[in-house]
Design a protein around this motif. Structure first.
Motif, PDB file in Angstrom:
ATOM      1  N   GLU A  61       0.804  -1.295   0.090  1.00 47.15           N
ATOM      2  CA  GLU A  61       0.097  -0.182  -0.079  1.00 47.15           C
ATOM      3  C   GLU A  61       0.721   1.291  -0.029  1.00 47.15           C
ATOM      4  O   GLU A  61       0.587   2.143  -0.713  1.00 47.15           O
ATOM      5  N   LYS A  62       1.907   1.448   0.663  1.00 46.95           N
ATOM      6  CA  LYS A  62       3.002   2.538   0.768  1.00 46.95           C
ATOM      7  C   LYS A  62       3.509   2.503  -0.482  1.00 46.95           C
ATOM      8  O   LYS A  62       3.597   3.619  -0.872  1.00 46.95           O
ATOM      9  N   LEU A  63       3.862   1.447  -1.109  1.00 45.70           N
ATOM     10  CA  LEU A  63       4.811   1.444  -2.292  1.00 45.70           C
ATOM     11  C   LEU A  63       3.605   2.264  -3.290  1.00 45.70           C
ATOM     12  O   LEU A  63       4.064   2.977  -4.298  1.00 45.70           O
ATOM     13  N   LYS A  64       2.513   1.700  -3.403  1.00 48.43           N
ATOM     14  CA  LYS A  64       1.584   2.198  -4.339  1.00 48.43           C
ATOM     15  C   LYS A  64       1.148   3.665  -4.126  1.00 48.43           C
ATOM     16  O   LYS A  64       1.162   4.662  -4.863  1.00 48.43           O
ATOM     17  N   LEU A  65       0.920   4.131  -2.765  1.00 49.44           N
ATOM     18  CA  LEU A  65       0.916   5.359  -2.498  1.00 49.44           C
ATOM     19  C   LEU A  65       2.070   6.127  -3.077  1.00 49.44           C
ATOM     20  O   LEU A  65       1.706   7.514  -3.564  1.00 49.44           O
ATOM     21  N   ILE A  66       3.139   6.024  -2.873  1.00 43.61           N
ATOM     22  CA  ILE A  66       4.565   6.671  -3.323  1.00 43.61           C
ATOM     23  C   ILE A  66       4.421   6.698  -4.750  1.00 43.61           C
ATOM     24  O   ILE A  66       4.612   7.821  -5.363  1.00 43.61           O
ATOM     25  N   GLU A  67       4.005   5.724  -5.622  1.00 40.68           N
ATOM     26  CA  GLU A  67       4.099   5.629  -6.904  1.00 40.68           C
ATOM     27  C   GLU A  67       3.088   6.795  -7.509  1.00 40.68           C
ATOM     28  O   GLU A  67       3.066   7.531  -8.373  1.00 40.68           O
ATOM     29  N   LYS A  77      11.491  11.927  -3.073  1.00 37.99           N
ATOM     30  CA  LYS A  77      11.885  11.962  -1.801  1.00 37.99           C
ATOM     31  C   LYS A  77      10.682  12.540  -0.838  1.00 37.99           C
ATOM     32  O   LYS A  77      10.487  12.279   0.241  1.00 37.99           O
ATOM     33  N   ASP A  78       9.755  13.393  -1.350  1.00 40.67           N
ATOM     34  CA  ASP A  78       8.684  14.045  -0.752  1.00 40.67           C
ATOM     35  C   ASP A  78       7.708  12.982  -0.689  1.00 40.67           C
ATOM     36  O   ASP A  78       7.038  12.905   0.473  1.00 40.67           O
ATOM     37  N   ALA A  79       7.425  12.062  -1.596  1.00 41.79           N
ATOM     38  CA  ALA A  79       6.446  11.088  -1.529  1.00 41.79           C
ATOM     39  C   ALA A  79       6.935  10.186  -0.521  1.00 41.79           C
ATOM     40  O   ALA A  79       6.165   9.535   0.450  1.00 41.79           O
ATOM     41  N   ILE A  80       8.172   9.741  -0.532  1.00 38.25           N
ATOM     42  CA  ILE A  80       8.631   8.716   0.446  1.00 38.25           C
ATOM     43  C   ILE A  80       8.489   9.367   2.002  1.00 38.25           C
ATOM     44  O   ILE A  80       8.114   8.555   3.033  1.00 38.25           O
ATOM     45  N   LYS A  81       8.888  10.538   2.353  1.00 41.07           N
ATOM     46  CA  LYS A  81       8.661  11.160   3.245  1.00 41.07           C
ATOM     47  C   LYS A  81       7.332  11.262   4.011  1.00 41.07           C
ATOM     48  O   LYS A  81       6.860  11.033   5.055  1.00 41.07           O
ATOM     49  N   SER A  82       6.301  11.654   3.044  1.00 40.57           N
ATOM     50  CA  SER A  82       4.979  11.566   3.208  1.00 40.57           C
ATOM     51  C   SER A  82       4.277  10.101   3.637  1.00 40.57           C
ATOM     52  O   SER A  82       3.342  10.357   4.478  1.00 40.57           O
ATOM     53  N   ALA A  83       5.007   9.110   3.029  1.00 39.70           N
ATOM     54  CA  ALA A  83       4.469   7.647   3.509  1.00 39.70           C
ATOM     55  C   ALA A  83       5.093   7.396   4.781  1.00 39.70           C
ATOM     56  O   ALA A  83       4.594   6.521   5.462  1.00 39.70           O
TER      57      ALA A  83
END
Length: 152
Positions: A61-67, A77-83
């Motif tokens: 789920e986190k990988l899909k959210l980041i994608e 980097k921002d997407a990873i941080k927000s996850a």
């Protein structure tokens, strides 16, 4: 002249004191640093740095959210941080997911030998067609260049 006669013994006494000063002395030793109290846990820089075990479903789920966030225009980097995970965790999870996906695709649908041979023949025919097309274009371009240069 009395001053000159006094200079001799004074010089002798300073030389004697210099010799005393140059005698090596024992080095001073530092006292050991006080140890931190054992009851104080080592604090991390960020509160989100706590180690947590994620389930496979949470990871996906986190990988899909980041994608999706990257597709929307956010930086990775921002997407990873927000996850709420580290970059290192992201890349480990991504590599693990890729390995599982490749494992699934290898065993999912084996091609019969006839299909592989048919695919190979079709690819060879397409390759020949493309080579002929390229050769025609190169001949035409070569002829045009010769004509411009006046070699024909």
């Amino acid at each position: 002249m009395a001053d000159e006669s006094n200079a001799g013994p004074v010089a002798a006494t300073t030389a004697a004191t210099d010799a005393e000063v140059k005698v090596p002395t024992a080095k001073k030793r530092r006292s050991p640093r006080p140890q931190k109290a054992a009851s104080e846990p080592a604090q991390s820089k960020t509160p989100a740095a706590k180690r947590r075990a994620y389930t496979e479903q949470e990871k996906s789920e986190k990988l899909k959210l980041i994608e999706t966030q990257v597709i929307e225009g956010n930086t990775l980097k921002d997407a990873i941080k927000s996850a709420g995970i580290s970059e290192q965790a992201y890349y480990h999870w991504k590599d693990a997911a890729k390995a599982v996906e490749q494992k699934d695709t290898k065993g999912a649908k084996p091609h019969p030998a006839g299909d592989e041979l048919a695919d190979l023949v079709q690819l060879e025919e397409e390759n020949q067609r493309l080579r002929k097309l390229l050769a025609e274009k190169l001949r035409a371009e070569n002829a045009e260049l010769r004509k411009r240069l006046g070699l024909d």
